[in-house]
Design a protein around this motif. Structure first.
Motif, short mmCIF file in Angstrom:
data_model
loop_
_atom_site.label_atom_id
_atom_site.label_comp_id
_atom_site.label_asym_id
_atom_site.label_seq_id
_atom_site.Cartn_x
_atom_site.Cartn_y
_atom_site.Cartn_z
N ILE A 577 -8.56 21.98 -45.94
CA ILE A 577 -8.04 21.71 -47.29
C ILE A 577 -7.64 20.25 -47.38
N GLU A 578 -8.23 19.55 -48.36
CA GLU A 578 -7.91 18.14 -48.61
C GLU A 578 -7.58 17.98 -50.08
N GLY A 579 -6.28 17.88 -50.40
CA GLY A 579 -5.88 17.74 -51.79
C GLY A 579 -6.26 18.96 -52.60
N ASN A 580 -7.05 18.73 -53.66
CA ASN A 580 -7.47 19.84 -54.52
C ASN A 580 -8.81 20.43 -54.09
N GLU A 625 -18.24 21.71 -50.40
CA GLU A 625 -16.99 21.20 -50.96
C GLU A 625 -16.72 21.91 -52.28
N LEU A 626 -15.49 22.44 -52.42
CA LEU A 626 -15.17 23.31 -53.55
C LEU A 626 -13.92 22.83 -54.28
N THR A 627 -14.02 22.78 -55.61
CA THR A 627 -12.87 22.49 -56.47
C THR A 627 -12.94 23.40 -57.69
N ALA A 628 -11.81 23.56 -58.38
CA ALA A 628 -11.78 24.36 -59.60
C ALA A 628 -10.72 23.82 -60.53
N ALA A 629 -11.05 23.78 -61.81
CA ALA A 629 -10.10 23.29 -62.81
C ALA A 629 -8.84 24.14 -62.79
N VAL A 633 -3.72 22.92 -55.67
CA VAL A 633 -3.55 23.15 -54.23
C VAL A 633 -4.28 24.44 -53.86
N PRO A 634 -5.55 24.36 -53.51
CA PRO A 634 -6.30 25.58 -53.17
C PRO A 634 -5.84 26.17 -51.84
N LYS A 635 -5.90 27.48 -51.76
CA LYS A 635 -5.45 28.17 -50.56
C LYS A 635 -6.52 29.13 -50.02
N PHE A 636 -7.29 29.74 -50.92
CA PHE A 636 -8.25 30.76 -50.53
C PHE A 636 -9.62 30.47 -51.13
N VAL A 637 -10.65 30.92 -50.43
CA VAL A 637 -12.02 30.76 -50.92
C VAL A 637 -12.80 32.02 -50.61
N ARG A 638 -13.70 32.37 -51.49
CA ARG A 638 -14.59 33.52 -51.24
C ARG A 638 -15.94 33.26 -51.91
#
Length: 644
Positions: A577-580, A625-629, A633-638
């Motif tokens: 996790i790097e930033g957002n 690399e994943l981001t979302a509007a 602070v992202p914590k989980f991904v699926r």
């Protein structure tokens, strides 16, 4: 009238003999050998093989094969025997003889190569013929027509279940040909075909599967009790009072063997055909609404023979033949109009066939007529599943609605238990605990345990659909089953499995089950085939079994034979996790991450609140690399967290 309560228990073959006889009848030979040891068998190469069976107590048994010296042993006080012998490298054909001083059994056309166990539920069971019209197989006719290959052989274990571990089972080795391959497991056949082509050695498949079954049915009692999830069910199944009630009930009825060949079903007569006669008084029969299931009623559930009757009126004298459309009947039907048979569809795998029968005008009359259907439900669900219509004389008659129903025979212990039709209507049957193919341990006992210790290279598995909705439990059950089987064979053999097919299971439950399967890769010597790209969202039995089988074979070729090939798609390795941004790394990259369509779809991320949002996903340095509007602070991904 007391209601009739029936007990559902398909194909529980508790045969009286310890082992099925190969080559000769028991009247001719006292020597018996496990059914796996028969003409056309494949033995695992360069392995110490155990062959076993029975004969008279305390006598000498010898084994002669044209690749090894003569070996001898003695039967014990119960008449059981076993002999160990070494196999050479792949080759053949060979022959083998088992003998006493008075008799012998000779086995011919034996090949030595690689043997794999194939198991699971319907997607493993589905044959090259498919189950048309709904469940078809891609290029089925051409695959069957080109299936002539003496180096591919398959032994299919007949459906069977038992509460206790048994050595009894039925099956037969078949050489792959256009005449036999249509009945082979399609997934297992394509697995064997690729292996045989690339290794150029004989491949033998022992196929033991049953559609619609959960994983707990395939695990031994000892291993299942270690988990504790099914202790209450196991206790109820073992209740001695229940056994006594069951035995008392079935002792009342005469028995008839279940046909083993499709042609034998054509002439099946249980003394019940008179129920099609319009003059037969059916006023006391139970009432049922159709279309719908017929194997589960308010006070009973069963597999077996169930008769259905319905009267219909014709306003005018028929001037042409009529057409009867029954839709799909699960599983078989014998259909009569005014006491005369007008159609039948029998044999294995017919439950999805839509029935359309022509009714000669000579059988019909103005006024009241009678339609009678003898349905045979051999396992799982049973009933008429589509609209039922009769058309002719420019009219269409809807035959849905209230019908009359009478059970005539029940399937239990591999036989029909045929009711006295006059007596059965007044019987109040005891409430016996249900035993069926979903019951814990019953398929391990009857369809896996009897195969041990026949030497195998490894196992392939396609199952999980029947455990959808119980992912957290499956996460413990499935690895337990793999470890259980390995302990039975006393070898850490490779185990390759297929993720469940993408399908609208409802309530988005299947992603968690797929993830439980992925986590099973933590077990050593396992491999997983992904099918998200070759499934069918509207059919739980995808038509593409070729890619499934070949992907399983790829795992075996890479891991067991060190072939240089890509045998797996990318698998999650770790994340940062790097930033957002969440950055996900993968193993099994092949020549690098790539996508056939952009932008990348199916990725979601969430913050601490676990509210997932669609993510913008890009490939960068073989990572995602994943981001979302709105997620700082992202914590989980699926990924692909949907049924389809």
């Amino acid at each position: 009238m007391n209601s009739l309560k029936l007990f559902y228990s398909p194909y529980l073959y508790l045969l009286s003999a310890l082992f099925a006889l190969v080559a000769c009848s028991s009247e001719q030979h006292s020597i018996q050998v496990n059914p796996l040891f028969s003409d056309h068998m494949v033995l695992q190469q360069e392995e110490e093989i155990t062959i076993w069976g029975t004969a008279s107590p305390n006598i000498s048994i010898s084994l002669s094969a044209n690749w090894t010296e003569k070996l001898e042993t003695n039967t014990d006080a119960e008449g059981t025997w076993s002999i160990k012998f070494q196999t050479p490298e792949a080759g053949g054909p060979y022959s083998l003889t088992i003998a006493t001083d008075k008799e012998e059994i000779s086995l011919k056309d034996i090949l030595i190569g690689e043997v794999w166990l194939a198991s699971g539920q319907s997607n493993m069971e589905m044959p090259l013929n498919g189950w048309p019209p709904r469940d078809t197989l891609l290029n089925s006719k051409n695959e069957i027509a080109s299936a002539g290959n003496n180096m591919i052989r398959m032994f299919t274990v007949e459906r069977n279940l038992s509460l206790e571990r048994t050595n009894d089972f039925r099956g037969e080795w078949f050489v792959s040909s256009p005449e036999t391959a249509g009945d082979f497991s399609a997934t297992a056949y394509f697995f064997a075909k690729r292996l045989q082509k690339e290794l150029n050695i004989p491949i033998g498949i022992i196929h033991s599967s049953w559609g619609g079954t959960p994983v707990e049915a395939w695990i031994s009692k000892t291993s299942l009790k270690e988990l504790g999830d099914f202790d209450e069910v196991l206790l109820s199944l073992e209740d001695p009072n229940m056994v006594e009630l069951k035995n008392e009930w079935y002792s009342r009825w005469r028995t008839v063997e279940i046909p083993s060949k499709n042609n034998d079903w054509l002439e099946l007569n249980l003394g019940d055909l008179g129920l099609s006669d319009p003059n037969y008084d059916a006023s006391s029969w139970e009432k049922i609404d159709l279309p719908g299931p017929i194997d589960q009623r308010e006070n009973w559930q069963m597999d077996g023979v169930i008769w259905l009757r319905k009267s219909f009126l014709l306003k005018e004298e028929p001037i042409e033949d009529y057409t009867l459309s029954l839709g799909a009947v699960d599983d078989m039907d014998y259909t009569y109009v005014n006491g005369q048979q007008v159609g039948l569809t029998v044999g294995k795998g017919k439950h999805t066939f839509k029935r359309t029968y022509s009714i000669p005008k000579s059988l019909l009359k103005k006024g009241e007529n009678l339609l009678a259907i003898r349905v045979i439900d051999t396992g799982g669900g049973g009933g008429l599943n589509d609209s039922i219509t009769l058309s002719g004389n420019d009219e269409s008659i809807d035959l849905s609605g209230t019908w009359e129903l009478l059970p005539a025979a029940e399937i239990y212990e591999g036989q029909f238990y045929v009711y006295d039709l006059k007596e059965s209507l007044s019987l109040d049957r005891p409430n016996i605990v249900e035993i069926n193919s979903h019951s814990p341990t019953v398929l391990f006992n009857a369809m896996i345990a009897p195969l041990v210790p026949y030497s195998i290279k490894g196992a392939i598995w396609y199952q999980g659909e029947s455990n959808v909705g119980r992912a957290s439990q499956y996460e413990r059950l499935f690895p337990k089953m793999i470890e259980d089987w390995r302990s039975q064979w006393q070898i850490n053999f490779p185990f390759y499995f297929v993720q469940i097919a993408p399908f609208n299971y409802g309530n988005n439950l299947s992603p968690a089950l797929r993830d439980a399967q992925r986590k099973t890769l933590e077990l050593k010597n396992t491999g997983m085939v992904v099918t998200l790209d070759i499934g069918d969202p509207v059919n739980i039995h995808p038509a593409n079994k070729k890619d499934v089988g070949e992907r399983l074979a790829g795992l075996a070729l890479k891991n067991e034979h060190t072939k240089e090939l890509i045998a797996s798609g990318p698998l999650y390795k770790n994340h940062l996790i790097e930033g957002n941004k969440i950055i996900v790394s993968f193993s099994h990259l092949g020549s690098g991450l790539m996508a056939s369509e952009l932008p990348l779809q199916g990725f979601e991320i969430a913050g601490e609140d676990r509210i997932f949002k669609d993510a913008k996903a890009v490939i960068a340095n073989d990572k995602i690399e994943l981001t979302a509007a709105g997620i700082a602070v992202p914590k989980f991904v699926r990924y692909a967290w949907k049924d389809t």
